[in-house]
Design a protein around this motif. Structure first.
Motif, PDB file in Angstrom:
ATOM      1  N   PRO A 115       0.883  -1.234  -0.063  1.00 22.55           N
ATOM      2  CA  PRO A 115       0.152   0.233   0.211  1.00 22.55           C
ATOM      3  C   PRO A 115       0.808   1.260  -0.018  1.00 22.55           C
ATOM      4  CG  PRO A 115       0.129  -0.810   2.426  1.00 22.55           C
ATOM      5  CD  PRO A 115       0.974  -1.889   1.150  1.00 22.55           C
ATOM      6  N   ARG A 116       0.311   2.470  -0.500  1.00 18.93           N
ATOM      7  CA  ARG A 116       1.153   3.634  -0.637  1.00 18.93           C
ATOM      8  C   ARG A 116       0.499   4.423   0.506  1.00 18.93           C
ATOM      9  NH1 ARG A 116       4.665   3.670  -4.872  1.00 18.93           N
ATOM     10  NH2 ARG A 116       5.459   5.560  -3.627  1.00 18.93           N
ATOM     11  N   LEU A 117       1.163   4.568   1.922  1.00 14.56           N
ATOM     12  CA  LEU A 117       0.522   5.255   2.767  1.00 14.56           C
ATOM     13  C   LEU A 117       1.203   6.518   2.855  1.00 14.56           C
ATOM     14  CD1 LEU A 117       0.308   2.239   5.084  1.00 14.56           C
ATOM     15  CD2 LEU A 117      -1.447   3.152   3.752  1.00 14.56           C
ATOM     16  N   ASP A 118       0.327   7.599   3.447  1.00 13.90           N
ATOM     17  CA  ASP A 118       0.982   8.869   3.967  1.00 13.90           C
ATOM     18  C   ASP A 118       1.181   9.015   5.492  1.00 13.90           C
ATOM     19  OD1 ASP A 118       1.237  11.592   4.282  1.00 13.90           O
ATOM     20  OD2 ASP A 118      -0.368  12.196   3.171  1.00 13.90           O
ATOM     21  N   ALA A 119       2.279   9.068   5.874  1.00 16.61           N
ATOM     22  CA  ALA A 119       2.868   9.048   7.147  1.00 16.61           C
ATOM     23  C   ALA A 119       2.114  10.394   7.946  1.00 16.61           C
ATOM     24  CB  ALA A 119       4.348   9.471   7.068  1.00 16.61           C
ATOM     25  N   LYS A 120       1.724  11.502   7.132  1.00  9.82           N
ATOM     26  CA  LYS A 120       1.279  12.592   7.839  1.00  9.82           C
ATOM     27  C   LYS A 120      -0.209  12.131   8.275  1.00  9.82           C
ATOM     28  CE  LYS A 120       3.719  16.046   5.128  1.00  9.82           C
ATOM     29  NZ  LYS A 120       3.882  17.090   4.140  1.00  9.82           N
ATOM     30  N   THR A 121      -0.891  11.366   7.543  1.00  8.96           N
ATOM     31  CA  THR A 121      -2.269  10.952   8.054  1.00  8.96           C
ATOM     32  C   THR A 121      -2.439   9.667   8.866  1.00  8.96           C
ATOM     33  OG1 THR A 121      -2.586  10.136   5.798  1.00  8.96           O
ATOM     34  CG2 THR A 121      -3.323  12.182   6.075  1.00  8.96           C
ATOM     35  N   TRP A 122      -1.159   8.929   8.733  1.00 14.36           N
ATOM     36  CA  TRP A 122      -1.466   7.507   9.427  1.00 14.36           C
ATOM     37  C   TRP A 122      -1.211   7.751  11.048  1.00 14.36           C
ATOM     38  CZ3 TRP A 122       1.866   5.759  13.219  1.00 14.36           C
ATOM     39  CH2 TRP A 122       1.834   4.357  13.422  1.00 14.36           C
ATOM     40  N   SER A 123      -2.228   6.847  11.424  1.00 11.26           N
ATOM     41  CA  SER A 123      -2.281   6.477  12.885  1.00 11.26           C
ATOM     42  C   SER A 123      -2.478   5.228  13.255  1.00 11.26           C
ATOM     43  CB  SER A 123      -3.517   7.546  13.418  1.00 11.26           C
ATOM     44  OG  SER A 123      -4.799   6.980  13.046  1.00 11.26           O
ATOM     45  N   LEU A 124      -1.939   4.813  14.584  1.00 15.03           N
ATOM     46  CA  LEU A 124      -2.048   3.469  15.146  1.00 15.03           C
ATOM     47  C   LEU A 124      -3.113   3.497  16.297  1.00 15.03           C
ATOM     48  CD1 LEU A 124      -1.060   0.619  15.514  1.00 15.03           C
ATOM     49  CD2 LEU A 124       0.561   1.601  17.093  1.00 15.03           C
ATOM     50  N   ARG A 125      -4.162   2.634  15.920  1.00 20.20           N
ATOM     51  CA  ARG A 125      -5.265   2.508  16.974  1.00 20.20           C
ATOM     52  C   ARG A 125      -4.984   1.357  17.679  1.00 20.20           C
ATOM     53  NH1 ARG A 125     -11.374   0.528  16.901  1.00 20.20           N
ATOM     54  NH2 ARG A 125     -10.503  -1.125  15.259  1.00 20.20           N
ATOM     55  N   ILE A 126      -5.100   1.719  18.996  1.00 21.74           N
ATOM     56  CA  ILE A 126      -4.817   0.373  19.969  1.00 21.74           C
ATOM     57  C   ILE A 126      -6.139   0.390  20.923  1.00 21.74           C
ATOM     58  CG2 ILE A 126      -3.582  -0.293  22.022  1.00 21.74           C
ATOM     59  CD1 ILE A 126      -1.183   1.025  20.781  1.00 21.74           C
ATOM     60  N   TRP A 127      -6.748  -1.004  21.016  1.00 25.21           N
ATOM     61  CA  TRP A 127      -8.101  -1.050  21.507  1.00 25.21           C
ATOM     62  C   TRP A 127      -8.344  -2.349  21.974  1.00 25.21           C
ATOM     63  CZ3 TRP A 127     -11.829  -4.390  19.294  1.00 25.21           C
ATOM     64  CH2 TRP A 127     -11.028  -5.157  18.275  1.00 25.21           C
ATOM     65  N   GLY A 128      -9.418  -2.682  22.806  1.00 23.68           N
ATOM     66  CA  GLY A 128      -9.765  -3.935  23.332  1.00 23.68           C
ATOM     67  C   GLY A 128     -10.065  -4.019  24.606  1.00 23.68           C
ATOM     68  N   ASP A 129     -10.671  -5.098  25.009  1.00 21.41           N
ATOM     69  CA  ASP A 129     -10.881  -5.107  26.566  1.00 21.41           C
ATOM     70  C   ASP A 129      -9.892  -5.648  27.180  1.00 21.41           C
ATOM     71  OD1 ASP A 129     -10.458  -7.840  25.814  1.00 21.41           O
ATOM     72  OD2 ASP A 129     -12.459  -8.811  25.936  1.00 21.41           O
ATOM     73  N   GLY A 130      -8.855  -5.839  26.760  1.00 23.64           N
ATOM     74  CA  GLY A 130      -7.304  -5.872  27.590  1.00 23.64           C
ATOM     75  C   GLY A 130      -6.788  -4.687  27.856  1.00 23.64           C
TER      76      GLY A 130
END
Length: 428
Positions: A115-130
């Motif tokens: 994929p061709r991703l843009d670092a300026k708009t990229w984000s990492l989502r961390i979620w869950g019942d842990g």
């Protein structure tokens, strides 16, 4: 006193035993895939692997006419062998590259397309019942770079590296990409510890599994089953140990084909664990499952139970010559044979070489200080006198005292080949 490696291994074995029992008891969660579909695919896994369909994958043309679906970087024929959506490094091309594999020579394993991703708009989502309170946290690349960084040298190696030798050396079929030994690269990775990010996201004491997911296209088998985005769970103990979220490779931003802007790096484990283009991490209070630890990346075959082995974790032990296959070498000349050996479980302690098809062996000279989860370069002189075909063998031993065997127990998907490879050459 129990060594750290021994206690880790026992912990992982117990973890995988419980995970497999939960899967077979119907307690598994494999988000995005109906259980009936997963069980059908699991039943078929012992017979043949399904093949990927890269939906809308662009095609990249490289030097000298080489073409690979969905790979961005140039793939000159003197460095790579194209294998579908993948590019295998030719080991002879590494001879002058040094200890770290340049991005220009690093193999590519894609399930679909880069994929061709843009670092300026990229984000990492961390979620869950842990996570405490079940909250969701997002990190931008800038957020990650503000955290304490760490640098680690480690190889990334496909679990199927060496797969073709099940057939060519042992006469046993194995499904999947027919890698020789070039589905590996060793680099210096810089990023932030995953444990630090999980801590800031609020990981709870109830968490047991962490599952990163990539941002590449969804993976669709040849029978039309959509398995979703590539993802694979890690036990929290491993995720909190030596795993990093890498944003640099050999001192530069990650190239697109190698996970830009951020990838997971899981040292010593099979390459599928080091998810590229990571964009989502689920933290769970119960064990997680995906096709990549149920249908794929387990051992199936005549020496394994019907449900397969536990999900694969550590890679194994291998050696390779930096020579073309069937190379021609002049007689009555001293040749300095070079190569590399590597192990996920210990540092390389010695490499033995045979230039007469295994009748006699001698020690090679190790050029690097050996470390676990990286490779060690070696060299040995050879002065052949008699023209004709012969076979070169390299056999490594690591600090766990494991030595490469003459053959590897067969599994239908061709994972973890660790036998001594017979490298044919001709003296002319």
């Amino acid at each position: 006193m129990i060594s750290r490696e021994t206690s880790e291994g026992a912990s992982e074995a117990e973890y995988d035993r419980r995970r497999r029992a939960q899967w077979l008891a119907g307690e598994a969660r494999a988000a995005g895939v109906a259980r009936r579909d997963m069980m059908r695919l699991l039943a078929a896994a012992g017979a043949a692997a399904t093949l990927p369909v890269a939906l809308g994958a662009p095609r990249a043309r490289a030097a000298e006419g080489a073409v690979a679906a969905g790979i961005v970087k140039p793939l000159p024929a003197d460095r790579f062998t194209i294998r579908g959506t993948n590019a295998e490094t030719k080991f002879e091309a590494l001879a002058d590259t040094g200890f770290h594999t340049p991005a220009s020579h690093f193999f590519v394993r894609n399930h679909t397309a880069t994929p061709r991703l843009d670092a300026k708009t990229w984000s990492l989502r961390i979620w869950g019942d842990g996570l405490r309170g079940g909250r969701t946290t997002e990190f931008t690349l800038a957020d990650l770079k503000r955290l304490p960084s760490t640098t680690r040298t480690a190889f990334v190696e496909c679990a199927g590296n060496g797969r073709s030798f099940f057939t060519t050396q042992q006469g046993q079929p194995a499904s999947g990409t027919a890698w020789t030994l070039g589905a590996i690269g060793n680099a210096r990775w810089r990023g932030v510890r995953l444990s630090e990010v999980l801590r800031r996201a609020g990981v709870s004491r109830h968490a047991v599994d962490v599952m990163p997911s990539g941002l590449d296209a969804e993976y669709v088998t040849d029978d039309g089953t959509n398995l979703g985005r590539v993802r694979r769970p890690l036990p929290l103990a491993k995720a909190s140990d030596d795993v990093i979220l890498a944003y640099e490779m050999n001192g530069a931003p990650l190239p697109a084909d190698h996970g830009y802007p951020v990838r997971v790096l899981v040292p010593a484990w099979v390459g599928i664990a080091s998810i590229k283009w990571v964009g989502d991490i689920e933290v769970s209070a119960t064990p997680l499952y995906s096709p990549w630890n149920t249908q794929f990346y387990r051992l199936f075959g005549e020496t394994y139970p019907p449900e397969g082995s536990a999900p694969l974790t550590h890679q194994t032990l291998k050696s390779a010559f930096e020579l073309p296959w069937n190379a021609s070498l002049p007689a009555s000349t001293t040749h300095h044979l070079t190569g590399r050996s590597w192990s996920a479980n210990g540092a390389i302690t010695r490499v033995d070489i045979s230039t007469d098809e295994g009748r006699t062996w001698h020690k090679a000279h190790l050029k690097d200080t050996p470390h676990r989860a990286t490779w060690t370069r070696w060299t040995t002189p050879w002065h052949p006198k008699t023209p004709g075909p012969t076979t070169l063998l390299a056999r490594a031993t690591d600090t766990t005292t494991h030595t490469q065997p003459p053959s590897t127990p067969h599994n239908t998907q061709g994972y973890l080949f660790d036998a001594v490879v017979r490298h044919a050459v001709r003296v002319v």
